[in-house]
Design a protein around this motif. Structure first.
Motif, short mmCIF file in Angstrom:
data_model
loop_
_atom_site.label_atom_id
_atom_site.label_comp_id
_atom_site.label_asym_id
_atom_site.label_seq_id
_atom_site.Cartn_x
_atom_site.Cartn_y
_atom_site.Cartn_z
N VAL A 1 -17.67 -16.71 18.82
CA VAL A 1 -18.19 -18.07 19.04
C VAL A 1 -17.46 -18.78 20.18
CG1 VAL A 1 -19.08 -18.35 16.70
CG2 VAL A 1 -16.73 -19.02 17.20
N GLN A 2 -16.36 -18.20 20.63
CA GLN A 2 -15.65 -18.75 21.78
C GLN A 2 -16.45 -18.46 23.06
OE1 GLN A 2 -11.51 -17.87 21.40
NE2 GLN A 2 -11.09 -18.27 23.55
N GLN A 3 -17.09 -17.30 23.08
CA GLN A 3 -17.86 -16.90 24.26
C GLN A 3 -19.33 -17.27 24.15
OE1 GLN A 3 -16.78 -12.78 24.06
NE2 GLN A 3 -14.99 -13.03 25.37
N ASP A 4 -19.82 -17.44 22.94
CA ASP A 4 -21.23 -17.72 22.69
C ASP A 4 -21.36 -19.12 22.08
OD1 ASP A 4 -23.87 -17.87 21.84
OD2 ASP A 4 -23.95 -15.79 21.15
N ARG A 5 -21.54 -20.12 22.93
CA ARG A 5 -21.58 -21.51 22.45
C ARG A 5 -22.80 -21.76 21.55
NH1 ARG A 5 -17.08 -22.67 21.89
NH2 ARG A 5 -17.72 -24.79 21.45
N GLN A 6 -23.90 -21.09 21.82
CA GLN A 6 -25.09 -21.27 20.99
C GLN A 6 -24.83 -20.76 19.58
OE1 GLN A 6 -28.00 -19.37 23.60
NE2 GLN A 6 -29.12 -21.30 23.67
N ALA A 7 -24.15 -19.63 19.49
CA ALA A 7 -23.81 -19.09 18.17
C ALA A 7 -22.87 -20.04 17.44
CB ALA A 7 -23.17 -17.71 18.31
N THR B 1 -21.70 -9.91 9.12
CA THR B 1 -21.43 -10.44 10.45
C THR B 1 -20.16 -11.27 10.39
OG1 THR B 1 -23.82 -10.60 10.84
CG2 THR B 1 -22.38 -11.77 12.39
N VAL B 2 -19.23 -11.00 11.31
CA VAL B 2 -17.98 -11.76 11.40
C VAL B 2 -18.07 -12.66 12.62
CG1 VAL B 2 -15.47 -11.65 11.68
CG2 VAL B 2 -16.65 -9.90 10.33
N TYR B 3 -17.93 -13.96 12.38
CA TYR B 3 -17.88 -14.94 13.47
C TYR B 3 -16.42 -15.20 13.77
CZ TYR B 3 -22.83 -15.55 12.67
OH TYR B 3 -24.18 -15.32 12.55
N SER B 4 -16.03 -15.00 15.03
CA SER B 4 -14.61 -15.01 15.38
C SER B 4 -14.36 -15.67 16.73
CB SER B 4 -14.09 -13.57 15.42
OG SER B 4 -14.70 -12.89 16.51
N THR B 5 -13.08 -15.82 17.06
CA THR B 5 -12.66 -16.22 18.41
C THR B 5 -11.61 -15.23 18.89
OG1 THR B 5 -10.86 -17.62 17.65
CG2 THR B 5 -13.00 -18.69 17.90
N ASN B 6 -11.24 -15.35 20.15
CA ASN B 6 -10.26 -14.44 20.76
C ASN B 6 -8.86 -14.62 20.19
OD1 ASN B 6 -12.31 -13.62 22.47
ND2 ASN B 6 -11.73 -15.04 24.07
N THR B 7 -8.56 -15.84 19.71
CA THR B 7 -7.17 -16.20 19.40
C THR B 7 -6.89 -16.35 17.92
OG1 THR B 7 -7.83 -18.49 19.71
CG2 THR B 7 -6.85 -17.39 21.61
N CYS B 8 -7.81 -15.89 17.08
CA CYS B 8 -7.69 -16.15 15.64
C CYS B 8 -7.11 -14.93 14.92
CB CYS B 8 -9.09 -16.49 15.13
SG CYS B 8 -9.38 -16.19 13.41
N PRO B 9 -5.85 -15.05 14.43
CA PRO B 9 -5.25 -13.90 13.75
C PRO B 9 -5.99 -13.50 12.47
CG PRO B 9 -3.86 -15.85 13.53
CD PRO B 9 -4.95 -16.19 14.50
N TYR B 10 -6.57 -14.46 11.77
CA TYR B 10 -7.28 -14.13 10.53
C TYR B 10 -8.58 -13.40 10.82
CZ TYR B 10 -3.84 -16.83 8.06
OH TYR B 10 -2.66 -17.28 7.54
N CYS B 11 -9.16 -13.65 12.00
CA CYS B 11 -10.35 -12.89 12.40
C CYS B 11 -9.99 -11.42 12.56
CB CYS B 11 -10.90 -13.42 13.73
SG CYS B 11 -11.44 -15.14 13.65
#
Length: 76
Positions: free
Chosen positions: A34-40, A5-15
């Motif tokens: 995790v940018q869209q899913d605050r609980q995660a 499982t990869v936890y990422s955001t919209n703006t992260c180049p390393y993701c």
């Protein structure tokens, strides 16, 4: 069977680099934004103590940041 499982955001180049790496290796994974899913995001901090992304869970072990060698070492 590997569980990745990869936890990422919209703006992260390393993701993006991590997801591209997994795709190139033919490794299937689930992505949690995790940018869209605050609980995660909250669960991630509680589990790893880290806010940064990417964080990649490989078979229950955590890899922080873009570290392909660490990911490969945890795969079955």
């Amino acid at each position: 069977m590997n569980k990745v499982t990869v936890y990422s955001t919209n703006t992260c180049p390393y993701c993006t680099m991590m997801k591209n790496f997994l795709n190139e290796q033919g490794i299937s994974y689930k992505e949690v934004n995790v940018q869209q899913d605050r609980q995660a995001a909250q669960r991630l901090v509680e589990t790893t103590g880290q806010m940064g992304v990417p964080q990649t869970e490989v078979n229950g072990q955590w890899v922080l940041g873009y570290d392909p060698q660490a990911v490969m070492s945890l795969l079955k």
